[in-house]
Design a protein around this motif. Sequence first.
Motif, PDB file in Angstrom:
ATOM      1  N   VAL A  60       0.836  -1.207   0.000  1.00 14.01           N
ATOM      2  CA  VAL A  60       0.000   0.000   0.000  1.00 14.01           C
ATOM      3  C   VAL A  60       0.869   1.256   0.000  1.00 14.01           C
ATOM      4  O   VAL A  60       0.616   2.215  -0.726  1.00 14.01           O
ATOM      5  CB  VAL A  60      -0.950  -0.001   1.213  1.00 14.01           C
ATOM      6  N   ARG A  61       1.928   1.263   0.833  1.00 16.22           N
ATOM      7  CA  ARG A  61       2.825   2.413   0.893  1.00 16.22           C
ATOM      8  C   ARG A  61       3.524   2.624  -0.451  1.00 16.22           C
ATOM      9  O   ARG A  61       3.695   3.753  -0.905  1.00 16.22           O
ATOM     10  CB  ARG A  61       3.869   2.211   2.000  1.00 16.22           C
ATOM     11  N   LEU A  62       3.942   1.529  -1.098  1.00 12.53           N
ATOM     12  CA  LEU A  62       4.597   1.621  -2.407  1.00 12.53           C
ATOM     13  C   LEU A  62       3.640   2.203  -3.437  1.00 12.53           C
ATOM     14  O   LEU A  62       4.012   3.093  -4.225  1.00 12.53           O
ATOM     15  CB  LEU A  62       5.083   0.242  -2.850  1.00 12.53           C
ATOM     16  N   GLY A  75      15.963  11.131  -7.756  1.00 15.89           N
ATOM     17  CA  GLY A  75      16.357   9.976  -6.960  1.00 15.89           C
ATOM     18  C   GLY A  75      15.199   9.160  -6.424  1.00 15.89           C
ATOM     19  O   GLY A  75      15.408   8.155  -5.733  1.00 15.89           O
ATOM     20  N   SER A  76      13.962   9.566  -6.750  1.00 11.91           N
ATOM     21  CA  SER A  76      12.805   8.853  -6.218  1.00 11.91           C
ATOM     22  C   SER A  76      12.694   7.429  -6.774  1.00 11.91           C
ATOM     23  O   SER A  76      12.139   6.551  -6.127  1.00 11.91           O
ATOM     24  CB  SER A  76      11.519   9.630  -6.508  1.00 11.91           C
ATOM     25  N   ARG A  77      13.242   7.204  -7.973  1.00 13.70           N
ATOM     26  CA  ARG A  77      13.177   5.855  -8.541  1.00 13.70           C
ATOM     27  C   ARG A  77      13.875   4.857  -7.628  1.00 13.70           C
ATOM     28  O   ARG A  77      13.363   3.753  -7.385  1.00 13.70           O
ATOM     29  CB  ARG A  77      13.811   5.815  -9.936  1.00 13.70           C
ATOM     30  N   ALA A  78      15.041   5.237  -7.118  1.00 13.71           N
ATOM     31  CA  ALA A  78      15.769   4.347  -6.205  1.00 13.71           C
ATOM     32  C   ALA A  78      14.962   4.109  -4.935  1.00 13.71           C
ATOM     33  O   ALA A  78      14.975   3.007  -4.378  1.00 13.71           O
ATOM     34  CB  ALA A  78      17.133   4.942  -5.862  1.00 13.71           C
ATOM     35  N   GLY A  79      14.248   5.142  -4.478  1.00  8.45           N
ATOM     36  CA  GLY A  79      13.418   4.986  -3.287  1.00  8.45           C
ATOM     37  C   GLY A  79      12.279   4.002  -3.518  1.00  8.45           C
ATOM     38  O   GLY A  79      11.979   3.166  -2.662  1.00  8.45           O
ATOM     39  N   LEU A  80      11.646   4.102  -4.691  1.00  9.47           N
ATOM     40  CA  LEU A  80      10.562   3.172  -5.016  1.00  9.47           C
ATOM     41  C   LEU A  80      11.091   1.746  -5.146  1.00  9.47           C
ATOM     42  O   LEU A  80      10.439   0.793  -4.708  1.00  9.47           O
ATOM     43  CB  LEU A  80       9.882   3.601  -6.320  1.00  9.47           C
ATOM     44  N   GLU A  81      12.268   1.607  -5.738  1.00 14.09           N
ATOM     45  CA  GLU A  81      12.862   0.270  -5.870  1.00 14.09           C
ATOM     46  C   GLU A  81      13.215  -0.303  -4.499  1.00 14.09           C
ATOM     47  O   GLU A  81      13.081  -1.509  -4.259  1.00 14.09           O
ATOM     48  CB  GLU A  81      14.101   0.338  -6.759  1.00 14.09           C
ATOM     49  N   LEU A  82      13.658   0.565  -3.592  1.00  8.39           N
ATOM     50  CA  LEU A  82      13.969   0.113  -2.236  1.00  8.39           C
ATOM     51  C   LEU A  82      12.707  -0.399  -1.538  1.00  8.39           C
ATOM     52  O   LEU A  82      12.722  -1.453  -0.897  1.00  8.39           O
ATOM     53  CB  LEU A  82      14.593   1.248  -1.432  1.00  8.39           C
ATOM     54  N   LEU A  83      11.603   0.351  -1.683  1.00  5.84           N
ATOM     55  CA  LEU A  83      10.362  -0.079  -1.045  1.00  5.84           C
ATOM     56  C   LEU A  83       9.830  -1.356  -1.696  1.00  5.84           C
ATOM     57  O   LEU A  83       9.239  -2.206  -1.022  1.00  5.84           O
ATOM     58  CB  LEU A  83       9.323   1.036  -1.118  1.00  5.84           C
ATOM     59  N   ALA A  84      10.058  -1.509  -3.000  1.00  4.07           N
ATOM     60  CA  ALA A  84       9.670  -2.751  -3.671  1.00  4.07           C
ATOM     61  C   ALA A  84      10.465  -3.928  -3.108  1.00  4.07           C
ATOM     62  O   ALA A  84       9.933  -5.046  -2.976  1.00  4.07           O
ATOM     63  CB  ALA A  84       9.892  -2.624  -5.179  1.00  4.07           C
ATOM     64  N   ILE A 149      15.310  -2.175   7.997  1.00  7.39           N
ATOM     65  CA  ILE A 149      16.382  -1.281   7.535  1.00  7.39           C
ATOM     66  C   ILE A 149      15.923  -0.492   6.315  1.00  7.39           C
ATOM     67  O   ILE A 149      16.142   0.722   6.211  1.00  7.39           O
ATOM     68  CB  ILE A 149      17.658  -2.092   7.214  1.00  7.39           C
ATOM     69  N   GLY A 150      15.262  -1.163   5.366  1.00  5.61           N
ATOM     70  CA  GLY A 150      14.797  -0.498   4.160  1.00  5.61           C
ATOM     71  C   GLY A 150      13.799   0.605   4.449  1.00  5.61           C
ATOM     72  O   GLY A 150      13.869   1.700   3.873  1.00  5.61           O
ATOM     73  N   CYS A 151      12.852   0.360   5.366  1.00  8.38           N
ATOM     74  CA  CYS A 151      11.852   1.373   5.709  1.00  8.38           C
ATOM     75  C   CYS A 151      12.485   2.577   6.396  1.00  8.38           C
ATOM     76  O   CYS A 151      12.157   3.736   6.091  1.00  8.38           O
ATOM     77  CB  CYS A 151      10.771   0.761   6.604  1.00  8.38           C
ATOM     78  N   HIS A 152      13.401   2.319   7.331  1.00 11.62           N
ATOM     79  CA  HIS A 152      14.099   3.426   8.006  1.00 11.62           C
ATOM     80  C   HIS A 152      14.906   4.244   7.002  1.00 11.62           C
ATOM     81  O   HIS A 152      14.905   5.481   7.037  1.00 11.62           O
ATOM     82  CB  HIS A 152      15.028   2.875   9.088  1.00 11.62           C
TER      83      HIS A 152
END
Length: 284
Positions: A60-62, A75-84, A149-152
């Motif tokens: 849901v957050r993703l 840099g948001s693409r890397a953030g979305l990939e991290l949440l994925a 770790i990913g969420c933080h």
Amino acid sequence: MPTPPLDLNEQVRQLRQLAYDFEDLKARVRDISYTPGTDALRHIRPLLLQAQGLTATALVRLTALDNSTYTNIAGSRAGLELLASVVSSSSLAGTDLAHVVLANPYEGAQFAGYPADDEAVRTARHAEAIPKMNGHLNDAVHQLDLCAIGCHYLAHGITEDLTTTHKNKPAAVQQTTGPALTPAQYDALTALNGGGRLYESTTRGLGVTRVATDDGTRVSIATFRALAKRRLITADTSTSLYHGQKITVTEDGHRALTQPRHRAALPTSAATAPKAAVTQGARR
């Protein structure tokens, strides 16, 4: 109706809460004590269900971030990939816990014609299963640690992005608060600060969107849209309108509430009536 902009500060808060939830589940899995068989199933079942719930929350957050203005930030693409990757790791943790359920030795009766297990056979089955079960539990702990770790990390990254974006805005833009709120808008914002939801119901076959506040204050949809357009409020679009989307007052909204409420202008007839009375008195 246009979708209100996503409050990234609220997303940061939710990501941090999700990280704490992953850490809590990791501790529970790491510290689990069980006896193979029915006892193990009783202890693993709630952990597996919680892992599945956290996977759904991460998804849901993703989805919320992927459909927001966050994608316009460098840099948001890397953030979305991290949440994925958090979604993936959380799902793997659930799979590891499901493997524990599979490796667990159950005590059901054998097929007809087969001898029942004696205590020595049961002990041997348990001794063989425990290392497999513990291995899957350790794998789940590792995946849940990656999730936390990913969420933080993502929450910290979004916070830094917001700070950088704010600093890069021209001073004139940062200081602009927009036109003053009308009395109706100010009262609506005050009521929504105490809690409110956005609903859509079907009336005579037509979708009707309405605002419901916790204190019963009536807020028109036009006023809601005006506040949303100025980014003073947001609605949680991850929830269906039919169930009610939670309305949150943003930081800009809280700043607007610190300003004094403007008084409504008197109608022309009321404003001119006293003057007319004085004029008539002067002619007598």
